[in-house]
Design a protein around this motif. Sequence first.
Motif, mmCIF file in Angstrom:
data_model
loop_
_atom_site.group_PDB
_atom_site.id
_atom_site.type_symbol
_atom_site.label_atom_id
_atom_site.label_comp_id
_atom_site.label_asym_id
_atom_site.label_seq_id
_atom_site.Cartn_x
_atom_site.Cartn_y
_atom_site.Cartn_z
ATOM 1 N N GLY A 134 14.136 76.682 20.180
ATOM 2 C CA GLY A 134 12.922 76.882 19.416
ATOM 3 C C GLY A 134 12.403 78.292 19.616
ATOM 4 N N GLY A 135 11.885 78.888 18.557
ATOM 5 C CA GLY A 135 11.354 80.251 18.659
ATOM 6 C C GLY A 135 11.443 80.938 17.312
ATOM 7 N N ASP A 136 10.716 82.041 17.143
ATOM 8 C CA ASP A 136 10.794 82.733 15.856
ATOM 9 C C ASP A 136 12.144 83.436 15.725
ATOM 10 N N ASP A 137 12.523 83.715 14.494
ATOM 11 C CA ASP A 137 13.857 84.232 14.215
ATOM 12 C C ASP A 137 14.161 85.501 14.993
ATOM 13 N N GLY A 138 13.180 86.399 15.093
ATOM 14 C CA GLY A 138 13.402 87.662 15.779
ATOM 15 C C GLY A 138 13.688 87.481 17.260
ATOM 16 N N ALA A 139 12.902 86.620 17.909
ATOM 17 C CA ALA A 139 13.092 86.385 19.343
ATOM 18 C C ALA A 139 14.441 85.736 19.617
ATOM 19 N N VAL A 140 14.810 84.761 18.778
ATOM 20 C CA VAL A 140 16.101 84.086 18.967
ATOM 21 C C VAL A 140 17.247 85.071 18.762
ATOM 22 N N ALA A 141 17.143 85.920 17.755
ATOM 23 C CA ALA A 141 18.194 86.910 17.501
ATOM 24 C C ALA A 141 18.326 87.884 18.664
ATOM 25 N N ARG A 142 17.208 88.263 19.264
ATOM 26 C CA ARG A 142 17.260 89.238 20.370
ATOM 27 C C ARG A 142 17.999 88.686 21.586
ATOM 28 N N VAL A 143 17.858 87.382 21.839
ATOM 29 C CA VAL A 143 18.491 86.822 23.038
ATOM 30 C C VAL A 143 19.846 86.181 22.757
ATOM 31 N N LYS A 144 20.299 86.211 21.512
ATOM 32 C CA LYS A 144 21.575 85.573 21.204
ATOM 33 C C LYS A 144 22.737 86.147 22.025
ATOM 34 N N PRO A 145 22.818 87.467 22.260
ATOM 35 C CA PRO A 145 23.911 87.961 23.107
ATOM 36 C C PRO A 145 23.889 87.380 24.519
ATOM 37 N N VAL A 146 22.704 87.046 25.023
ATOM 38 C CA VAL A 146 22.588 86.408 26.335
ATOM 39 C C VAL A 146 23.093 84.968 26.259
ATOM 40 N N LEU A 147 22.582 84.228 25.295
ATOM 41 C CA LEU A 147 22.949 82.817 25.170
ATOM 42 C C LEU A 147 24.430 82.644 24.831
ATOM 43 N N ASP A 148 24.966 83.571 24.058
ATOM 44 C CA ASP A 148 26.383 83.504 23.687
ATOM 45 C C ASP A 148 27.308 83.552 24.906
ATOM 46 N N ALA A 149 26.815 84.073 26.020
ATOM 47 C CA ALA A 149 27.659 84.193 27.217
ATOM 48 C C ALA A 149 28.070 82.834 27.761
ATOM 49 N N TYR A 150 27.246 81.797 27.517
ATOM 50 C CA TYR A 150 27.562 80.488 28.116
ATOM 51 C C TYR A 150 27.332 79.303 27.190
ATOM 52 N N ALA A 151 26.835 79.515 25.973
ATOM 53 C CA ALA A 151 26.479 78.391 25.108
ATOM 54 C C ALA A 151 27.213 78.419 23.774
ATOM 55 N N ASP A 152 27.615 77.257 23.335
ATOM 56 C CA ASP A 152 28.209 77.056 22.016
ATOM 57 C C ASP A 152 28.316 75.547 21.783
ATOM 58 N N PRO A 153 27.529 75.005 20.846
ATOM 59 C CA PRO A 153 26.726 75.688 19.842
ATOM 60 C C PRO A 153 25.318 76.039 20.323
ATOM 61 N N ILE A 154 24.725 76.996 19.604
ATOM 62 C CA ILE A 154 23.324 77.369 19.793
ATOM 63 C C ILE A 154 22.602 76.919 18.529
#
Length: 265
Positions: A134-154
Motif C-alpha cells: 500500500g502507498g502512493d504510486d511515487g513512493a512505491v516506485a521509489r522503493v521498488k529496486p529495494v523490494l525487487d531484491a527479495y520479493a516476487d510478486p510485489i
Amino acid sequence: MRVGFVGAGRMGTPMVRRLVDAGHQVNVLGRTAEKRFAIAELGAQPVAGVAEVAAGADAVVVCVFTDQQVRDVCLHDGLLAAMAPGSTLVLHTTGSPNTARDLAAKANGVGVVDAPVSGGPHDIAAGRVTLFVGGDDGAVARVKPVLDAYADPILHAGACGAGQLVKLVNNTLFAAQIGLVAEATRLGAQFGIDEGALLDALTHGSSQSRVLSMMASAGSAQGFIAAVGEFIGKDVAVVRRTVAELGGQLGILDAAVDAGTLRIT
C-alpha cells in the motif's frame, strides 16, 4: 541505493543478505555487540542507533514482530523524525492499516509504504516472497529496486494501508482454512481413517489447497499448527483487533478461524 534496516531477525536477515548481494549499501540496526557482528557477517554495515539507520538513506525498511514495535521504533525511538524528506519508509510488519496511515500523516515529506509479507525466510532467501503493498504510486516506485531484491510478486493493492488490509484478509482465510482442515481430520478420525493417509489423499482431490498441502507435509493437523502456532496466533489476534477497529465482522469465517486457533497451545 542507500538502505537503512531495522529488524534483522528471522525474516529480516535474509532480506539484508539479498539487499547486500543486489549491490545496495545497507546500514542495519544492531543494539548488541553480538548482533552487530552477525550483521557485519552479512556484508552490511552495523549501526547502534536509529539516527544512524536513517542517515543518508534513500529508504528505510522496518521488519519487526509487532505493530507496537513499529510505533515504538518509528515514533518513540525517533526513526521517522530522523529520515530525510524524499526518502521512503517501508513497513513489512503485519499490523493495523491505521499504524501505516498514522505514520504517513506524521511523515513530513517522507513516503510511507506498507508491505506486509506472505511467505517465510526460505521464500525471502529465494527472492520469491509475496508482498501486499500500500502507498502512493511515487513512493512505491521509489522503493521498488529495494523490494525487487527479495520479493516476487510485489502486489500494489492501493493507497497507504491497503497492503495491510489485503494481508489481514489473507491471514483470515489462511487461519480459516487451517481450521477447516483440522475439522476434516477430526471427521476422518471418527470414521477410523488414518490422519496422514487422509491428508495425503485429499491433496489429490477437489479439496486440494496450498494449506492442505502444507498440513499434509507436516503429517498431521496438530503437527502443522504446533509449528506455526506462534505466528498464526499473533496474526489472528491482529485480525480480530483490526476488524473490530474498522467496524467489520468476520462472519462465517469466525467459526473456522476458531477451529484452527483453539488447537494452538
